[in-house]
Enzyme design. Structure first.
Site, PDB file in Angstrom:
ATOM      1  N   ARG A 145       0.846  -1.187   0.000  1.00 56.14           N
ATOM      2  CA  ARG A 145       0.000   0.000   0.000  1.00 56.14           C
ATOM      3  C   ARG A 145       0.888   1.246   0.000  1.00 56.14           C
ATOM      4  NH1 ARG A 145      -1.841  -3.578   4.000  1.00 56.14           N
ATOM      5  NH2 ARG A 145      -3.915  -4.465   3.607  1.00 56.14           N
ATOM      6  N   LYS A 169      -1.724  -2.663   8.045  1.00 61.43           N
ATOM      7  CA  LYS A 169      -2.880  -2.283   8.847  1.00 61.43           C
ATOM      8  C   LYS A 169      -2.853  -3.020  10.180  1.00 61.43           C
ATOM      9  CE  LYS A 169      -6.053  -0.979   5.133  1.00 61.43           C
ATOM     10  NZ  LYS A 169      -7.368  -1.240   4.503  1.00 61.43           N
ATOM     11  N   HIS A 238      -3.258   2.133  -5.703  1.00 58.77           N
ATOM     12  CA  HIS A 238      -3.963   0.869  -5.504  1.00 58.77           C
ATOM     13  C   HIS A 238      -4.132   0.101  -6.810  1.00 58.77           C
ATOM     14  CE1 HIS A 238      -5.103  -0.343  -1.534  1.00 58.77           C
ATOM     15  NE2 HIS A 238      -6.069  -1.084  -2.005  1.00 58.77           N
ATOM     16  N   ARG A 241      -1.292  -2.069  -6.964  1.00 57.21           N
ATOM     17  CA  ARG A 241      -1.507  -3.198  -6.043  1.00 57.21           C
ATOM     18  C   ARG A 241      -2.403  -4.244  -6.701  1.00 57.21           C
ATOM     19  NH1 ARG A 241      -1.283  -4.542  -0.502  1.00 57.21           N
ATOM     20  NH2 ARG A 241      -3.249  -5.150   0.482  1.00 57.21           N
ATOM     21  N   HIS A 264      -3.557  -9.337   3.603  1.00 56.01           N
ATOM     22  CA  HIS A 264      -4.994  -9.429   3.850  1.00 56.01           C
ATOM     23  C   HIS A 264      -5.275 -10.387   4.999  1.00 56.01           C
ATOM     24  CE1 HIS A 264      -6.136  -8.139  -0.524  1.00 56.01           C
ATOM     25  NE2 HIS A 264      -5.936  -7.105   0.274  1.00 56.01           N
ATOM     26  N   TYR A 273      -9.415 -10.627  -6.681  1.00 51.94           N
ATOM     27  CA  TYR A 273      -8.394 -10.572  -7.729  1.00 51.94           C
ATOM     28  C   TYR A 273      -8.421 -11.793  -8.637  1.00 51.94           C
ATOM     29  CZ  TYR A 273      -6.494  -6.762  -4.986  1.00 51.94           C
ATOM     30  OH  TYR A 273      -6.338  -5.582  -4.306  1.00 51.94           O
TER      31      TYR A 273
END
Length: 298
Positions: A145, A169, A238, A241, A264, A273
């Site tokens: 990110r 995150k 993004h 990404r 994730h 994806y």
């Protein structure tokens, strides 16, 4: 905003490591909510479920997309959950509100030829191109990110293992490998980009003044690259990404590995994806299905 809302945003920044971009979205959602409260003569601490439903209708009346409405409601639900931990008399008026269903969009990504065109744009032997190329290489080679990119320190780069450690995150660390092209661009950047050699901090990516680059600065760099690249009309961090994940899956990488690389928590998040490109789907189908072609077709 009142002090409770400010404390909430500060908690998201400090404890949950939210990016500048995400924090700005949360702040905007709270400001819009406060405007509604003032307009309807309502109080934050006496806001009820009925009022929450009216606010939902108010958002739709502004012709917002369902994804935007869903995010705004999620922001307020999270805010009230936070407030409840500080005051037992507070009730979350959004907890029973039905989340509007999100429109489903396929993630946008670049084809390999488009990526090659972008890299050719930053091949010039200039100081700025050294920095721009390392940004492009890191985002595409690792799928990180932009908030993770701007926080990379020099010591986070491991040239022995050919990878980088990033803080994702929820302040979760993960190691992401990179390839030979990315490694070379980092080495060239560290050796020849003068602003990085004279700065008094450890951040890897800097602006032309030697200051740690911001997320906004990264977006500016990427937009500048696109303006100079024929046949490529739009870019955002993004999208790179998305491209990273799509290209890995197109080449046979398994979903669990891609999940780990992207950082994730849920596999379902990575599942979006698996769309791959229509061209790739048809290629696989024609090669694999017994009756995809007639005998005289090649």
């Amino acid at each position: 905003m009142n002090h409770i809302q400010e404390a909430f945003l500060n908690t998201l920044k400090v404890e949950r490591n939210f990016s500048e971009h995400t924090l700005k979205s949360y702040q905007d959602d709270l400001i819009q909510f406060n405007q509604f409260l003032e307009q309807e003569h309502l109080q934050l601490n006496t806001f009820e479920y009925r009022d929450a439903r009216n606010y939902l209708s108010y958002l739709y009346s502004n012709h917002l997309k369902r994804t935007s409405v869903s995010r705004k409601i999620s922001t307020l639900r999270t805010f009230y959950e936070y407030w409840m931990t500080l005051d037992e008399n507070i009730i979350n008026p959004f907890v029973q509100l039905v989340h509007p269903k999100k429109e489903k969009y396929l993630p946008q990504f670049f084809y390999e030829e488009e990526m090659e065109a972008l890299f050719k744009t930053v091949e010039e032997d200039t100081s700025k191109s050294l920095r721009d190329r390392v940004i492009l290489e890191l985002l595409y080679a690792t799928g990180i990110r932009v908030s993770e990119l701007v926080n990379i320190k020099k010591q986070d780069i491991d040239f022995y293992a050919n990878g980088v450690t990033v803080l994702g995150k929820g302040s979760k660390e993960r190691f992401v490998p990179f390839g030979a092209y990315c490694r070379q661009s980092i080495e060239n950047y560290l050796e020849h980009f003068k602003p990085i050699q004279s700065c008094n901090h450890d951040f890897l990516i800097v602006n032309m003044k030697g200051e740690a680059i911001t997320e906004r600065g990264v977006r500016y760099v990427l937009n500048d690259i696109v303006k100079r690249t024929a046949g490529v009309s739009e870019i955002h961090p993004h999208k790179l990404r998305h491209t990273f994940a799509t290209h890995l899956l197109n080449q046979g990488a398994d979903l669990r590995t891609v999940q780990s690389l992207l950082g994730h928590v849920n596999l379902s998040t990575t599942g979006k994806y698996t769309h791959v490109s229509n061209q790739q789907l048809r290629k696989v189908y024609l090669n694999a299905h017994p009756r995809a072609k007639k005998e005289n077709e090649t």
